[in-house]
Design a protein around this motif. Structure first.
Motif, mmCIF file in Angstrom:
data_model
loop_
_atom_site.group_PDB
_atom_site.id
_atom_site.type_symbol
_atom_site.label_atom_id
_atom_site.label_comp_id
_atom_site.label_asym_id
_atom_site.label_seq_id
_atom_site.Cartn_x
_atom_site.Cartn_y
_atom_site.Cartn_z
ATOM 1 N N ARG A 144 0.835 -1.212 0.000
ATOM 2 C CA ARG A 144 0.000 0.000 0.000
ATOM 3 C C ARG A 144 0.871 1.264 0.000
ATOM 4 O O ARG A 144 0.558 2.241 -0.677
ATOM 5 C CB ARG A 144 -0.920 0.004 1.222
ATOM 6 C CG ARG A 144 -1.873 1.186 1.271
ATOM 7 C CD ARG A 144 -2.703 1.193 2.542
ATOM 8 N NE ARG A 144 -3.641 0.098 2.608
ATOM 9 C CZ ARG A 144 -4.894 0.166 2.148
ATOM 10 N NH1 ARG A 144 -5.342 1.268 1.609
ATOM 11 N NH2 ARG A 144 -5.693 -0.864 2.250
ATOM 12 N N ALA A 145 1.987 1.223 0.707
ATOM 13 C CA ALA A 145 2.871 2.392 0.804
ATOM 14 C C ALA A 145 3.471 2.779 -0.552
ATOM 15 O O ALA A 145 3.863 3.929 -0.749
ATOM 16 C CB ALA A 145 3.975 2.133 1.813
ATOM 17 N N ASP A 146 3.554 1.834 -1.478
ATOM 18 C CA ASP A 146 4.121 2.107 -2.806
ATOM 19 C C ASP A 146 3.094 2.647 -3.791
ATOM 20 O O ASP A 146 3.428 2.993 -4.918
ATOM 21 C CB ASP A 146 4.741 0.835 -3.395
ATOM 22 C CG ASP A 146 5.975 0.387 -2.643
ATOM 23 O OD1 ASP A 146 6.448 1.131 -1.752
ATOM 24 O OD2 ASP A 146 6.463 -0.716 -2.930
ATOM 25 N N LEU A 147 1.838 2.719 -3.379
ATOM 26 C CA LEU A 147 0.775 3.195 -4.265
ATOM 27 C C LEU A 147 0.509 4.677 -4.022
ATOM 28 O O LEU A 147 0.717 5.181 -2.911
ATOM 29 C CB LEU A 147 -0.500 2.384 -4.027
ATOM 30 C CG LEU A 147 -0.367 0.900 -4.362
ATOM 31 C CD1 LEU A 147 -1.595 0.141 -3.893
ATOM 32 C CD2 LEU A 147 -0.151 0.703 -5.848
ATOM 33 N N PRO A 148 0.032 5.385 -5.032
ATOM 34 C CA PRO A 148 -0.236 6.819 -4.859
ATOM 35 C C PRO A 148 -1.426 7.070 -3.933
ATOM 36 O O PRO A 148 -2.297 6.216 -3.775
ATOM 37 C CB PRO A 148 -0.562 7.293 -6.284
ATOM 38 C CG PRO A 148 -0.998 6.066 -7.011
ATOM 39 C CD PRO A 148 -0.274 4.914 -6.380
#
Length: 168
Positions: free
Chosen positions: A88-92
């Motif tokens: 989730r942290a890698d998604l905008p």
């Protein structure tokens, strides 16, 4: 990394060519989600699978063609049917009134006229708008993801309020 923070963003549907490319049905709004260098988790669930790094991604028919750093044709064939997860942290960050499908799965759906319809089992992309497949009530209900139908979404209470058009 806590595997609970992984979101499903695609599904491996087949292999392409002899170099080990996999064919992917993407659930991402942008193909940039699968840029070169991105690490993805591929497996049947978040509890079983393996991390891979994307080498190359290209559009292919109605999906994507993706080459992974450590995957040859034999390994690619074992990935068919697996899901693709991204942290989730890698998604905008999302705009207001926009949600990741994973956050909606299992949410209780209430219609302002009919009451509880059931829970969202899965989401279908139809091209023009997403459709929520709601089960667990008296019948399966397909709820279009349209502003005049979906009145509110409350992630904290895990409820969605809808105003279904007549006939649905």
């Amino acid at each position: 990394m806590d595997k609970a923070d992984l979101l499903i963003m695609g599904h491996v549907t087949g292999v392409h060519g002899l170099k080990g490319y996999i064919k992917v049905k993407s659930h991402a709004a942008s193909s940039n989600t699968f840029d070169s260098g991105v690490r993805i988790f591929v497996g049947p669930s978040v509890s079983r699978g393996k991390w891979h790094t994307i080498v190359k991604t290209a559009s292919h028919k109605k999906g994507l063609r993706m080459l992974l750093a450590d995957v040859d044709i034999n390994a690619a064939q074992t990935l068919v049917g697996m899901d693709i997860f991204i942290p989730r942290a890698d998604l905008p960050d999302l705009d207001d009134d926009t949600y990741y499908w994973n956050d909606l799965i299992g949410m209780t759906v209430n219609d302002i006229n009919q009451g509880v319809l059931g829970t969202i089992e899965h989401v279908m992309a139809t091209g023009s708008n997403d459709v929520f497949v709601v089960t667990g009530g008296t019948r399966e209900v397909l709820v279009p993801s349209l502003a005049h139908v979906v009145l509110s979404v409350d992630l904290e209470s895990r409820t969605m309020t809808v105003d279904l058009p007549e006939g649905l």
